[in-house]
Motif scaffolding. Structure first.
Motif, PDB file in Angstrom:
ATOM      1  N   ASP A  84     -30.260  22.028  33.017  1.00 30.76           N
ATOM      2  CA  ASP A  84     -29.097  22.824  32.595  1.00 30.76           C
ATOM      3  C   ASP A  84     -29.474  24.108  31.862  1.00 30.76           C
ATOM      4  O   ASP A  84     -28.617  24.827  31.352  1.00 30.76           O
ATOM      5  N   GLY A  85     -30.785  24.398  31.797  1.00 28.47           N
ATOM      6  CA  GLY A  85     -31.243  25.658  31.230  1.00 28.47           C
ATOM      7  C   GLY A  85     -31.256  25.728  29.723  1.00 28.47           C
ATOM      8  O   GLY A  85     -31.335  26.816  29.152  1.00 28.47           O
ATOM      9  N   THR A  86     -31.217  24.572  29.044  1.00 29.15           N
ATOM     10  CA  THR A  86     -31.206  24.571  27.581  1.00 29.15           C
ATOM     11  C   THR A  86     -32.536  24.138  26.960  1.00 29.15           C
ATOM     12  O   THR A  86     -32.626  24.019  25.743  1.00 29.15           O
ATOM     13  N   TYR A  87     -33.553  23.921  27.783  1.00 32.29           N
ATOM     14  CA  TYR A  87     -34.848  23.480  27.256  1.00 32.29           C
ATOM     15  C   TYR A  87     -35.414  24.503  26.285  1.00 32.29           C
ATOM     16  O   TYR A  87     -35.416  25.704  26.534  1.00 32.29           O
ATOM     17  N   GLN A  88     -35.928  23.988  25.180  1.00 32.06           N
ATOM     18  CA  GLN A  88     -36.672  24.766  24.194  1.00 32.06           C
ATOM     19  C   GLN A  88     -37.874  23.910  23.777  1.00 32.06           C
ATOM     20  O   GLN A  88     -37.743  22.692  23.632  1.00 32.06           O
ATOM     21  N   PRO A  89     -39.043  24.513  23.564  1.00 32.12           N
ATOM     22  CA  PRO A  89     -40.214  23.724  23.153  1.00 32.12           C
ATOM     23  C   PRO A  89     -39.965  22.879  21.905  1.00 32.12           C
ATOM     24  O   PRO A  89     -40.562  21.812  21.742  1.00 32.12           O
ATOM     25  N   GLU A  90     -39.063  23.325  21.045  1.00 27.87           N
ATOM     26  CA  GLU A  90     -38.755  22.573  19.821  1.00 27.87           C
ATOM     27  C   GLU A  90     -38.129  21.213  20.107  1.00 27.87           C
ATOM     28  O   GLU A  90     -38.055  20.359  19.220  1.00 27.87           O
ATOM     29  N   MET A  91     -37.673  21.011  21.336  1.00 24.99           N
ATOM     30  CA  MET A  91     -37.075  19.712  21.694  1.00 24.99           C
ATOM     31  C   MET A  91     -38.064  18.573  21.505  1.00 24.99           C
ATOM     32  O   MET A  91     -37.669  17.458  21.174  1.00 24.99           O
ATOM     33  N   TRP A  92     -39.352  18.842  21.718  1.00 25.21           N
ATOM     34  CA  TRP A  92     -40.363  17.793  21.534  1.00 25.21           C
ATOM     35  C   TRP A  92     -40.312  17.267  20.110  1.00 25.21           C
ATOM     36  O   TRP A  92     -40.357  16.052  19.893  1.00 25.21           O
ATOM     37  N   VAL A  93     -40.199  18.177  19.143  1.00 22.80           N
ATOM     38  CA  VAL A  93     -40.147  17.771  17.735  1.00 22.80           C
ATOM     39  C   VAL A  93     -38.850  17.027  17.458  1.00 22.80           C
ATOM     40  O   VAL A  93     -38.852  15.983  16.791  1.00 22.80           O
ATOM     41  N   LYS A  94     -37.757  17.525  17.976  1.00 23.54           N
ATOM     42  CA  LYS A  94     -36.465  16.868  17.758  1.00 23.54           C
ATOM     43  C   LYS A  94     -36.472  15.447  18.332  1.00 23.54           C
ATOM     44  O   LYS A  94     -35.946  14.521  17.722  1.00 23.54           O
ATOM     45  N   LEU A  95     -37.074  15.265  19.495  1.00 20.38           N
ATOM     46  CA  LEU A  95     -37.053  13.971  20.179  1.00 20.38           C
ATOM     47  C   LEU A  95     -38.143  13.000  19.721  1.00 20.38           C
ATOM     48  O   LEU A  95     -37.982  11.784  19.838  1.00 20.38           O
ATOM     49  N   THR A  96     -39.264  13.531  19.209  1.00 20.52           N
ATOM     50  CA  THR A  96     -40.393  12.657  18.884  1.00 20.52           C
ATOM     51  C   THR A  96     -40.944  12.839  17.471  1.00 20.52           C
ATOM     52  O   THR A  96     -41.754  12.027  17.027  1.00 20.52           O
ATOM     53  N   GLY A  97     -40.576  13.933  16.821  1.00 23.05           N
ATOM     54  CA  GLY A  97     -41.128  14.222  15.507  1.00 23.05           C
ATOM     55  C   GLY A  97     -42.418  15.018  15.553  1.00 23.05           C
ATOM     56  O   GLY A  97     -42.969  15.367  14.511  1.00 23.05           O
ATOM     57  N   LEU A  98     -42.917  15.300  16.753  1.00 23.03           N
ATOM     58  CA  LEU A  98     -44.184  16.015  16.916  1.00 23.03           C
ATOM     59  C   LEU A  98     -44.064  17.065  18.019  1.00 23.03           C
ATOM     60  O   LEU A  98     -43.257  16.912  18.935  1.00 23.03           O
ATOM     61  N   THR A  99     -44.907  18.101  17.942  1.00 26.63           N
ATOM     62  CA  THR A  99     -44.984  19.052  19.050  1.00 26.63           C
ATOM     63  C   THR A  99     -45.690  18.381  20.217  1.00 26.63           C
ATOM     64  O   THR A  99     -46.356  17.348  20.055  1.00 26.63           O
ATOM     65  N   VAL A 100     -45.592  18.980  21.392  1.00 27.08           N
ATOM     66  CA  VAL A 100     -46.263  18.399  22.549  1.00 27.08           C
ATOM     67  C   VAL A 100     -47.780  18.375  22.335  1.00 27.08           C
ATOM     68  O   VAL A 100     -48.449  17.411  22.724  1.00 27.08           O
ATOM     69  N   ASP A 101     -48.341  19.387  21.696  1.00 34.72           N
ATOM     70  CA  ASP A 101     -49.784  19.380  21.426  1.00 34.72           C
ATOM     71  C   ASP A 101     -50.168  18.304  20.415  1.00 34.72           C
ATOM     72  O   ASP A 101     -51.217  17.661  20.548  1.00 34.72           O
ATOM     73  N   GLN A 102     -49.332  18.081  19.412  1.00 29.81           N
ATOM     74  CA  GLN A 102     -49.589  16.996  18.459  1.00 29.81           C
ATOM     75  C   GLN A 102     -49.490  15.634  19.152  1.00 29.81           C
ATOM     76  O   GLN A 102     -50.287  14.733  18.873  1.00 29.81           O
ATOM     77  N   LEU A 103     -48.534  15.500  20.050  1.00 27.06           N
ATOM     78  CA  LEU A 103     -48.407  14.261  20.818  1.00 27.06           C
ATOM     79  C   LEU A 103     -49.653  14.025  21.664  1.00 27.06           C
ATOM     80  O   LEU A 103     -50.166  12.904  21.738  1.00 27.06           O
TER      81      LEU A 103
END
Length: 89
Positions: A55-74
């Motif tokens: 739906d075009g709403t992706y933001q990299p910050e979603m990783w933190v919102k969903l998991t508590g960590l950035t994708v690189d931290q994950l």
């Protein structure tokens, strides 16, 4: 929980983790990482990211919102303990 259909017959599996890999390397590497994220952090993370991308709403910050960590931290945490119990059919 099993993953995929006809994986055994087609000899398709997720690769074991190797320190030289990165989530950007290849589909199977990324698929195993996302499965690990679902099993260890948020079982709906792939569904949520997929919906946001569609739906075009992706933001990299979603990783933190969903998991508590950035994708690189994950990825770092995954590399420290990449164990997964996988079942194929």
């Amino acid at each position: 929980m099993s993953h995929g259909v006809n994986n055994v017959r087609s000899r398709w599996t997720l690769p074991d983790y190797k320190p030289t890999q990165k989530y950007e390397n290849a589909y199977r590497v990324t698929a195993r990482f996302l499965l690990w994220v679902e099993k260890t952090k948020n079982r709906k993370v792939v569904d949520k990211l997929d919906a946001a991308l569609r739906d075009g709403t992706y933001q990299p910050e979603m990783w933190v919102k969903l998991t508590g960590l950035t994708v690189d931290q994950l990825w770092k945490e995954y590399g420290d303990d990449p164990a997964l119990a996988l079942t194929y059919k």
